[in-house]
Every structure is written in structure tokens, then in C-alpha cells.
Design an enzyme around this catalytic site. Structure first.
Site, short mmCIF file in Angstrom:
data_model
loop_
_atom_site.label_atom_id
_atom_site.label_comp_id
_atom_site.label_asym_id
_atom_site.label_seq_id
_atom_site.Cartn_x
_atom_site.Cartn_y
_atom_site.Cartn_z
N TRP A 126 0.87 -1.18 0.00
CA TRP A 126 0.00 0.00 0.00
C TRP A 126 0.91 1.23 0.00
CZ3 TRP A 126 -2.02 2.56 4.90
CH2 TRP A 126 -3.01 3.50 4.61
N ASP A 206 -0.41 -5.54 9.88
CA ASP A 206 -1.46 -4.62 9.44
C ASP A 206 -2.65 -5.46 8.96
OD1 ASP A 206 -3.01 -2.59 8.51
OD2 ASP A 206 -1.65 -1.91 6.95
N LYS A 241 -13.15 -1.10 6.16
CA LYS A 241 -13.65 -1.96 5.09
C LYS A 241 -14.65 -2.99 5.61
CE LYS A 241 -10.44 -0.07 2.42
NZ LYS A 241 -9.40 0.43 3.27
C1 LMR Z 1 -6.84 1.76 -0.76
O1 LMR Z 1 -5.72 1.24 -0.78
O2 LMR Z 1 -7.50 1.98 -1.78
C2 LMR Z 1 -7.48 2.06 0.56
O3 LMR Z 1 -6.71 1.53 1.60
C3 LMR Z 1 -7.78 3.49 0.73
C4 LMR Z 1 -6.59 4.34 1.01
O4 LMR Z 1 -6.64 5.09 1.98
O5 LMR Z 1 -5.60 4.28 0.27
#
Ligand code: LMR
Length: 390
Positions: A126, A206, A241
């Protein structure tokens, strides 16, 4: 003075929301930011949340401050779901945080105060993970998360751990890996857990998508396996989520230790970091989660809504996998990946063409939000992909 600031680019993923909203095409498809959508493309408020909110409005008689650790009823109600009913309750304590992002930030800042100088993380990850680590001023060390065959790369993690030790923190996605959808298997977690313990590193788990992969219990397998092996760990949790509370920002930070004094230190440091950052987390969504988890009927309603979400995403994955090959893209791996996301091996030019010519929006990494595909648009998506990837 402010003219000395250099302008910053907008966050690419959040910028995509704006671009999508500004696109006038009726048949545009949003596969960008990670929100769940129904088969008809909506992101409704959970029925269990609506019911809990109604109860909250009726019964809440004050909005006075709670404190930097937020709603502890909420924090404690989640513990059996995350850690398991048999987990030694004396080893774990937590505090509320503004969403999963707030929880990761708290965990990283507590790790830093504890002396962590490097965070090891599988990539891709991420994008905000790297930003948070950078903002905390900690060195990020990366290793590959996905093998060329599309499985989780245990060897890369082992190699990274071979060069790690005390003072290092290892950040791992508990389930539904964002952005790849590629999770460690249970057999891999069985190897990872003792390895983390033997290297004396601090695990940071996480868990932002519990329940959206294989189920609430199955999605906690890796986390519980690790916590059964190591003396200490940090956990960042998100309800954004799995309770659909995105904009209400509902998360929690937990520390697990083997002695009460260390636990108290982790929590008091967390509280002081929270106080200097947001002072107190937003209450509403966490209070709604607490009400659900304190009521058997609402809990059953929530879990069944979660089952429906998971089933739908599995159906989308099955349909994508059934396409076998779209041009050179092997689609079968999407069928065995988990959660909201998978990555398609597309070039930046192909991603741009999909957006400009076909109104299909996805992250620059080629990450797609599986739940953005509906009965009404999935064939259109596969066809557009075929045109672009040919
Ligand atoms: C995503 O990866 O789309 C979600 O976790 C929202 C975000 O805050 O990035």
C-alpha cells in the site's frame, strides 16, 4: 514564508477519485480506491451499522471527550475477533485510532520510540505504508512480496530476515494483501512465525481487511500464528472496510507484550503520540461497532453482510479467472488471490489508454479494485482489457 514550500503532487490514488467523478461518461468504471461495491455498483451503509447508529442516536446522552485512547469498549470488543478467544488477555492492550492509517502511524511512531531504526516491508505494498515510514523518519528496507509465478515470496522474506535483527521491525499484511491480493499461505505463516521470533525483530501486522478474504477466523491465521511465536508485536487494525465505515475513520492500534510493564509503556507512549497528533479519535463509527459487537443479533447481521461481500468478490474473481488469458495477461491467478485487490501487469501507457479511451480507472500500479466490477460492467472491462493488452 509559505512561498518557500515546494508544491506537492496530489496523492495519486485519492486524485483518481476526483478524475473519475469529473468524467462525464455514463459507462465509466471505477477500479481505483479500495471501497466495496455491490453487484449493482453501490457502497451502501451496512444494515447492522444503520441499526447500531439508530440505537446510538437514541441512547447517547453526551458527546463529551473520551480521551486519546477513544472508546475502549470498542477496542476491547474487537480483541476476540482479532486475537482469538483463547488469547492471553493480559498480553494485549489497545487504543482507538483514526482509521487503519492512524493505527499504522501510531504503531510506527511507537516502534520508533522503542528504538526501531529500520522497517522491513515486502513490495509492492500500500503506497501509504512507505509514506508513513518516511514521515516517521525511519529507514525503509524493501524485499519482493510476489514471485514471478504469482505466489507470496517466502524466500525473499527469509533473505530479508536473515539480514535483520533487534532494532528492526517487519511490517506484514495480515490478509488480503494490498495491492497484490497475494497472501502468505498458512504453511508459509507456519514458517514465518518462528523465523520472526528467532531473529528478534518486532513484527508489525497490518490487518485492514479481516473477513474479506477467507473469513474472519481464517483471515487472522497469520497474525495469530505470529503472536503465538513472538514475545512482542504491534497490530494496526481497520474497521473501515469490514464494517464499511470508510469516512468515519475507525481503526485500532494494539500492542502485544510478554510483560505488563512493557504493555503499559507501549500504551502510554501511544496515548502521548495520539494526543500530539489528533488528540482523540472520532467517536461515532467506533461506537457503532461497539454496539454491534455487544449484541448477538446485530453481530450475526454484520457477519452475514460480510459473507455476502466476500461471496460476491469471489464470484468476480471466478469470472476474471475464467477468462484464462486476456492478450498476454494470465487471469487464472486472480481466482486464487484474496480481498479487494489484484494487480494486472499493464504498462503505464496501457493504464492511460484504459482510462482515456474506455473510461476505466485504476491505480498507476495496475491495481484493480475487484469490487468495482459488477454484473453490469465486467464483460465491458474484459473486452476493453483485451483491446488494450492485445
Ligand atoms: C486503498 O488502498 O485503496 C485504501 O486503503 C484506501 C486508502 O486510503 O488508500
Amino acid at each position: 514564508m509559505l512561498e518557500a514550500l515546494s508544491p506537492q503532487p496530489a496523492d495519486a490514488l485519492l486524485g483518481l477519485i476526483k478524475l473519475f467523478n469529473a468524467d462525464p461518461r455514463a459507462d465509466k468504471i471505477d477500479l481505483g480506491v479500495g471501497v466495496y461495491r455491490t453487484a449493482t455498483g453501490e457502497t451502501p451503509v451496512f444494515r447492522a451499522i444503520k441499526a447500531a447508529e439508530a440505537r446510538l442516536v437514541e441512547t447517547q446522552d453526551s458527546k463529551s471527550y473520551l480521551g486519546p485512547d477513544g472508546d475502549m469498549g470498542f477496542v476491547h470488543a474487537l480483541i476476540p475477533y482479532i486475537f482469538g478467544t483463547g488469547f492471553d488477555r493480559a498480553r494485549v492492550e489497545g487504543m482507538q485510532a483514526p482509521g487503519g492509517t492512524g493505527a499504522v502511524r501510531l504503531a510506527v511512531e511507537v516502534a520508533k520510540r522503542a528504538g526501531v531504526r529500520r522497517i522491513l516491508m515486502g513490495v509492492p505494498s500500500w503506497p501509504n505504508h512507505a509514506q508513513i515510514v518516511a514521515a516517521a523518519g525511519i529507514e525503509l528496507v524493501t524485499f519482493g512480496h510476489v514471485t514471478p509465478e504469482g505466489t507470496a515470496d517466502l524466500d525473499a522474506l527469509k533473505t530479508a530476515l536473515g539480514q535483520a535483527g533487534p532494532g528492526d521491525c517487519v511490517m506484514l499484511h495480515g490478509c488480503c494483501h494490498n495491492p497484490s491480493g497475494v497472501d502468505y499461505t498458512e504453511a508459509q505463516w507456519d514458517e514465518i512465525a518462528p523465523l520472526l521470533a528467532s531473529r528478534n525483530v518486532l513484527p508489525l501486522l497490518d490487518l485492514a481487511y479481516q473477513g474479506l478474504g477467507a473469513g474472519m477466523e481464517a483471515d487472522a491465521y497469520g497474525l495469530r500464528r505470529v503472536l503465538g511465536a513472538v514475545p512482542e508485536a504491534l497490530v494496526a487494525y481497520s474497521c473501515d472496510k469490514n464494517f464499511g465505515l470508510y469516512r468515519d475513520r475507525v481503526g485500532a492500534f494494539y500492542a502485544v507484550t510478554s510483560d505488563a510493564e512493557a504493555l503499559n509503556r507501549a500504551m502510554t507512549n501511544g496515548a502521548s503520540i495520539a494526543r500530539a497528533s489528533w488528540s482523540m479519535p472520532p467517536d461515532h463509527g467506533a461506537a457503532a461497532v461497539r454496539i454491534i459487537l455487544g449484541d448477538a443479533a446485530l453481530t450475526a447481521m454484520w457477519l452475514s453482510e460480510l459473507d455476502d461481500m466476500r461471496d460476491r468478490m469471489r464470484q468476480v474473481r471466478d469470472r476474471l479467472a475464467a477468462a484464462q488469458h486476456v492478450g498476454p495477461i494470465a487471469m487464472a491467478p486472480l481466482g486464487i488471490q484474496n480481498g479487494l485487490f489484484s494487480i494486472l501487469p499493464l504498462t503505464p501507457a496501457q493504464i492511460l489508454t484504459l482510462r482515456d479511451k474506455h473510461g476505466i480507472y485504476m491505480a498507476g500500479s495496475g491495481r484493480i479494485n475487484i469490487a468495482g466490477l459488477t454484473t453490469g460492467n465486467i464483460e465491458q472491462f474484459i473486452e476493453a482489457l483485451r483491446t488494450v493488452a492485445a
